[in-house]
Scaffold this motif. Structure first.
Motif, mmCIF file in Angstrom:
data_model
loop_
_atom_site.group_PDB
_atom_site.id
_atom_site.type_symbol
_atom_site.label_atom_id
_atom_site.label_comp_id
_atom_site.label_asym_id
_atom_site.label_seq_id
_atom_site.Cartn_x
_atom_site.Cartn_y
_atom_site.Cartn_z
ATOM 1 N N TYR A 1 0.949 -1.238 0.069
ATOM 2 C CA TYR A 1 -0.002 0.228 -0.120
ATOM 3 C C TYR A 1 0.804 1.264 -0.001
ATOM 4 O O TYR A 1 1.682 1.488 0.779
ATOM 5 N N SER A 2 0.297 2.194 -0.721
ATOM 6 C CA SER A 2 1.067 3.438 -0.860
ATOM 7 C C SER A 2 0.071 4.393 -0.349
ATOM 8 O O SER A 2 -1.111 4.072 -0.262
ATOM 9 N N LYS A 3 0.490 5.526 0.387
ATOM 10 C CA LYS A 3 -0.373 6.476 0.739
ATOM 11 C C LYS A 3 -1.327 7.078 -0.505
ATOM 12 O O LYS A 3 -2.473 7.171 0.091
ATOM 13 N N TYR A 4 -0.506 7.218 -1.462
ATOM 14 C CA TYR A 4 -1.274 7.672 -2.659
ATOM 15 C C TYR A 4 -2.572 6.767 -2.893
ATOM 16 O O TYR A 4 -3.556 7.216 -3.104
ATOM 17 N N ALA A 5 -2.060 5.369 -3.198
ATOM 18 C CA ALA A 5 -3.144 4.401 -3.354
ATOM 19 C C ALA A 5 -4.326 4.320 -2.390
ATOM 20 O O ALA A 5 -5.488 4.083 -2.766
ATOM 21 N N ILE A 6 -3.863 4.374 -1.299
ATOM 22 C CA ILE A 6 -4.887 4.340 -0.155
ATOM 23 C C ILE A 6 -5.762 5.490 -0.346
ATOM 24 O O ILE A 6 -7.230 5.291 -0.311
ATOM 25 N N LEU A 7 -5.308 6.739 -0.289
ATOM 26 C CA LEU A 7 -6.282 8.001 -0.655
ATOM 27 C C LEU A 7 -6.935 7.921 -1.822
ATOM 28 O O LEU A 7 -8.111 8.335 -1.593
ATOM 29 N N ARG A 8 -6.451 7.387 -2.923
ATOM 30 C CA ARG A 8 -7.393 7.572 -4.077
ATOM 31 C C ARG A 8 -8.385 6.471 -3.878
ATOM 32 O O ARG A 8 -9.517 6.865 -4.486
ATOM 33 N N GLU B 1 -15.328 11.994 -11.440
ATOM 34 C CA GLU B 1 -14.451 11.001 -11.786
ATOM 35 C C GLU B 1 -13.174 11.861 -12.511
ATOM 36 O O GLU B 1 -11.946 11.497 -12.373
ATOM 37 N N ALA B 2 -13.377 12.745 -13.277
ATOM 38 C CA ALA B 2 -12.435 13.515 -14.122
ATOM 39 C C ALA B 2 -11.485 14.159 -13.044
ATOM 40 O O ALA B 2 -10.366 14.822 -13.331
ATOM 41 N N GLU B 3 -11.972 14.755 -11.905
ATOM 42 C CA GLU B 3 -11.370 15.445 -11.023
ATOM 43 C C GLU B 3 -10.566 14.719 -9.611
ATOM 44 O O GLU B 3 -9.785 15.133 -8.853
ATOM 45 N N ARG B 4 -11.003 13.214 -9.709
ATOM 46 C CA ARG B 4 -10.355 12.516 -8.713
ATOM 47 C C ARG B 4 -8.862 12.646 -8.746
ATOM 48 O O ARG B 4 -8.211 12.435 -7.564
ATOM 49 N N GLU B 5 -8.162 12.510 -9.706
ATOM 50 C CA GLU B 5 -6.541 12.398 -9.791
ATOM 51 C C GLU B 5 -5.959 13.527 -9.260
ATOM 52 O O GLU B 5 -5.215 13.553 -8.364
ATOM 53 N N PRO B 6 -6.464 14.963 -9.735
ATOM 54 C CA PRO B 6 -5.893 16.004 -9.269
ATOM 55 C C PRO B 6 -6.300 16.257 -7.853
ATOM 56 O O PRO B 6 -5.531 16.784 -7.010
ATOM 57 N N LYS C 1 -3.742 16.617 -4.752
ATOM 58 C CA LYS C 1 -3.831 17.960 -4.044
ATOM 59 C C LYS C 1 -3.803 17.687 -2.442
ATOM 60 O O LYS C 1 -3.275 18.309 -1.434
ATOM 61 N N LEU C 2 -4.719 16.816 -1.948
ATOM 62 C CA LEU C 2 -5.180 16.369 -0.808
ATOM 63 C C LEU C 2 -3.947 15.559 0.125
ATOM 64 O O LEU C 2 -3.854 15.713 1.291
#
Length: 119
Positions: free
Chosen positions: A76-83, A96-101, A105-106
């Protein structure tokens, strides 16, 4: 062409090194820029594969052991968990289009939350 740019400067990595590099980048692990880490893991994975073949494992079994060695402790990466949290818990609130950015940012803002967990 995109893959060429993505791995530019990293073409001397082995199969396992390239796989790990892609895995680390995709999941935004901090080790994605640590060339020594990637090479050491790739070498260990190759060694695991070779030993398994010599011990009589079929190629698929040896590959499974090598991949386990390659990604050990990197589940698990922090990014993957948060995503995943954003996708599962805020699907109605974050398009959905805004989830990555939004996730990128979060991420710096929730560092304290991650500090209390062993990832």
């Amino acid at each position: 062409m995109n893959n060429k740019k993505k791995n530019e400067g990293q073409t001397d990595f082995s199969y396992y090194g390239l796989y790990l590099l892609d895995y680390l980048r995709t999941n935004r692990f901090e080790q994605a820029t640590d060339e020594a880490f990637i090479r050491e893991r790739a070498d260990r994975a190759a060694g695991t594969y070779e030993r398994a073949i010599l011990e009589g494992y079929p190629a698929a079994g040896a590959q499974e052991l090598a991949m386990r060695t390659l990604t050990e402790g990197l589940r698990y990466s922090k990014y993957a968990i948060l995503r995943e949290v954003v996708e599962n818990e805020f699907a109605d609130d974050v398009p959905e289009a805004e989830r990555e950015p939004f996730t990128r940012k979060l991420l710096p803002l929730v560092g304290n939350v991650f500090s209390i967990y062993d990832l």
